[in-house]
Design a protein around this motif. Structure first.
Motif, PDB file in Angstrom:
ATOM      1  N   THR A  64      60.920  67.131  72.796  1.00  0.00           N
ATOM      2  CA  THR A  64      61.641  65.884  72.560  1.00  0.00           C
ATOM      3  C   THR A  64      61.055  64.761  73.402  1.00  0.00           C
ATOM      4  N   LEU A  65      60.782  65.046  74.665  1.00  0.00           N
ATOM      5  CA  LEU A  65      60.177  64.047  75.547  1.00  0.00           C
ATOM      6  C   LEU A  65      58.806  63.624  75.026  1.00  0.00           C
ATOM      7  N   LEU A  66      58.019  64.588  74.580  1.00  0.00           N
ATOM      8  CA  LEU A  66      56.695  64.278  74.045  1.00  0.00           C
ATOM      9  C   LEU A  66      56.793  63.392  72.799  1.00  0.00           C
ATOM     10  N   VAL A  67      57.716  63.712  71.912  1.00  0.00           N
ATOM     11  CA  VAL A  67      57.903  62.893  70.710  1.00  0.00           C
ATOM     12  C   VAL A  67      58.317  61.480  71.080  1.00  0.00           C
ATOM     13  N   MET A  68      59.216  61.342  72.047  1.00  0.00           N
ATOM     14  CA  MET A  68      59.664  60.010  72.460  1.00  0.00           C
ATOM     15  C   MET A  68      58.522  59.198  73.073  1.00  0.00           C
ATOM     16  N   VAL A  69      57.712  59.820  73.909  1.00  0.00           N
ATOM     17  CA  VAL A  69      56.585  59.120  74.536  1.00  0.00           C
ATOM     18  C   VAL A  69      55.553  58.703  73.497  1.00  0.00           C
ATOM     19  N   VAL A  70      55.213  59.611  72.582  1.00  0.00           N
ATOM     20  CA  VAL A  70      54.218  59.282  71.545  1.00  0.00           C
ATOM     21  C   VAL A  70      54.758  58.194  70.617  1.00  0.00           C
ATOM     22  N   THR A  71      56.033  58.257  70.276  1.00  0.00           N
ATOM     23  CA  THR A  71      56.629  57.225  69.430  1.00  0.00           C
ATOM     24  C   THR A  71      56.608  55.871  70.125  1.00  0.00           C
ATOM     25  N   ALA A  72      56.981  55.842  71.395  1.00  0.00           N
ATOM     26  CA  ALA A  72      56.967  54.576  72.141  1.00  0.00           C
ATOM     27  C   ALA A  72      55.558  54.012  72.244  1.00  0.00           C
ATOM     28  N   ALA A  73      54.585  54.863  72.514  1.00  0.00           N
ATOM     29  CA  ALA A  73      53.201  54.394  72.604  1.00  0.00           C
ATOM     30  C   ALA A  73      52.707  53.881  71.251  1.00  0.00           C
ATOM     31  N   THR A  74      53.066  54.558  70.180  1.00  0.00           N
ATOM     32  CA  THR A  74      52.658  54.124  68.842  1.00  0.00           C
ATOM     33  C   THR A  74      53.274  52.778  68.491  1.00  0.00           C
ATOM     34  N   VAL A  75      54.563  52.619  68.771  1.00  0.00           N
ATOM     35  CA  VAL A  75      55.231  51.340  68.498  1.00  0.00           C
ATOM     36  C   VAL A  75      54.578  50.225  69.311  1.00  0.00           C
ATOM     37  N   GLU A  76      54.295  50.505  70.568  1.00  0.00           N
ATOM     38  CA  GLU A  76      53.643  49.502  71.417  1.00  0.00           C
ATOM     39  C   GLU A  76      52.281  49.108  70.867  1.00  0.00           C
ATOM     40  N   LEU A  77      51.493  50.081  70.459  1.00  0.00           N
ATOM     41  CA  LEU A  77      50.166  49.786  69.901  1.00  0.00           C
ATOM     42  C   LEU A  77      50.262  48.997  68.605  1.00  0.00           C
ATOM     43  N   VAL A  78      51.179  49.375  67.732  1.00  0.00           N
ATOM     44  CA  VAL A  78      51.339  48.665  66.456  1.00  0.00           C
ATOM     45  C   VAL A  78      51.807  47.232  66.703  1.00  0.00           C
ATOM     46  N   CYS A  79      52.727  47.040  67.639  1.00  0.00           N
ATOM     47  CA  CYS A  79      53.190  45.676  67.951  1.00  0.00           C
ATOM     48  C   CYS A  79      52.057  44.824  68.502  1.00  0.00           C
ATOM     49  N   ARG A  80      51.268  45.379  69.413  1.00  0.00           N
ATOM     50  CA  ARG A  80      50.130  44.628  69.952  1.00  0.00           C
ATOM     51  C   ARG A  80      49.116  44.314  68.861  1.00  0.00           C
ATOM     52  N   TRP A  81      48.868  45.290  67.990  1.00  0.00           N
ATOM     53  CA  TRP A  81      47.913  45.079  66.907  1.00  0.00           C
ATOM     54  C   TRP A  81      48.399  43.993  65.951  1.00  0.00           C
ATOM     55  N   SER A  82      49.694  44.026  65.618  1.00  0.00           N
ATOM     56  CA  SER A  82      50.212  43.025  64.675  1.00  0.00           C
ATOM     57  C   SER A  82      50.239  41.636  65.305  1.00  0.00           C
ATOM     58  N   LEU A  83      50.519  41.535  66.605  1.00  0.00           N
ATOM     59  CA  LEU A  83      50.496  40.226  67.267  1.00  0.00           C
ATOM     60  C   LEU A  83      49.059  39.684  67.322  1.00  0.00           C
ATOM     61  N   ARG A  84      48.096  40.554  67.522  1.00  0.00           N
ATOM     62  CA  ARG A  84      46.701  40.137  67.579  1.00  0.00           C
ATOM     63  C   ARG A  84      46.218  39.641  66.223  1.00  0.00           C
ATOM     64  N   HIS A  85      46.713  40.246  65.146  1.00  0.00           N
ATOM     65  CA  HIS A  85      46.244  39.874  63.810  1.00  0.00           C
ATOM     66  C   HIS A  85      47.064  38.764  63.163  1.00  0.00           C
ATOM     67  N   GLU A  86      48.175  38.372  63.790  1.00  0.00           N
ATOM     68  CA  GLU A  86      48.951  37.258  63.262  1.00  0.00           C
ATOM     69  C   GLU A  86      48.299  35.917  63.541  1.00  0.00           C
ATOM     70  N   SER A  87      47.630  35.820  64.690  1.00  0.00           N
ATOM     71  CA  SER A  87      47.032  34.528  65.050  1.00  0.00           C
ATOM     72  C   SER A  87      45.677  34.300  64.492  1.00  0.00           C
TER      73      SER A  87
END
Length: 128
Positions: free
Chosen positions: A105-128
């Motif tokens: 469960t901890l591993l799933v939560m960490v991987v999910t949080a890291a994935t969300v963080e990466l996707v958010c950074r990627w989408s912010l980078r490609h919006e501008s």
């Protein structure tokens, strides 16, 4: 796919039908590929692809997904009832089972949080 003009019940049924069809397609893809991946996971991957290419907006299936999430406890009752058949195993190895559950469960939560963080950074980078 525009379900917003339907009555709430028809919209819910339509969204559930779309999710069920994605599940069935996921099952066919899993069987065709020969990979040991559950149909639900393949269907979710297909849904993610549809979201990514813009074919489906995430809010489109919100009511159906929300209803399924609200009923999720019903999906776990068979698994919980099977514990009655393996009471001796749970008594002798229960701490190991709980350790595996906690770590996974901890591993799933960490991987999910890291994935969300990466996707958010990627989408912010490609919006501008």
């Amino acid at each position: 796919m525009n379900l917003s003009r339907c009555t709430p019940l028809l919209r819910l049924l339509g969204e559930l039908a779309v999710l069920f069809v994605l599940y069935l397609i996921g099952g066919r893809l899993a069987a065709w590929s020969g990979w040991p991946i559950p149909a639900g996971v393949m269907g979710m991957a297909l849904l993610l692809v549809l979201f990514a290419i813009g074919a489906v907006q995430p809010g489109t299936l919100q009511r159906g997904a929300g209803w399924l999430m609200a009923q999720m406890l019903l999906f776990f009752i068979p698994a919980l009832m099977s514990l009655l058949d393996y009471g001796s195993l749970v008594r002798s190895e229960g701490w190991r089972i709980l350790l595996v559950i906690a770590l996974s469960t901890l591993l799933v939560m960490v991987v999910t949080a890291a994935t969300v963080e990466l996707v958010c950074r990627w989408s912010l980078r490609h919006e501008s």
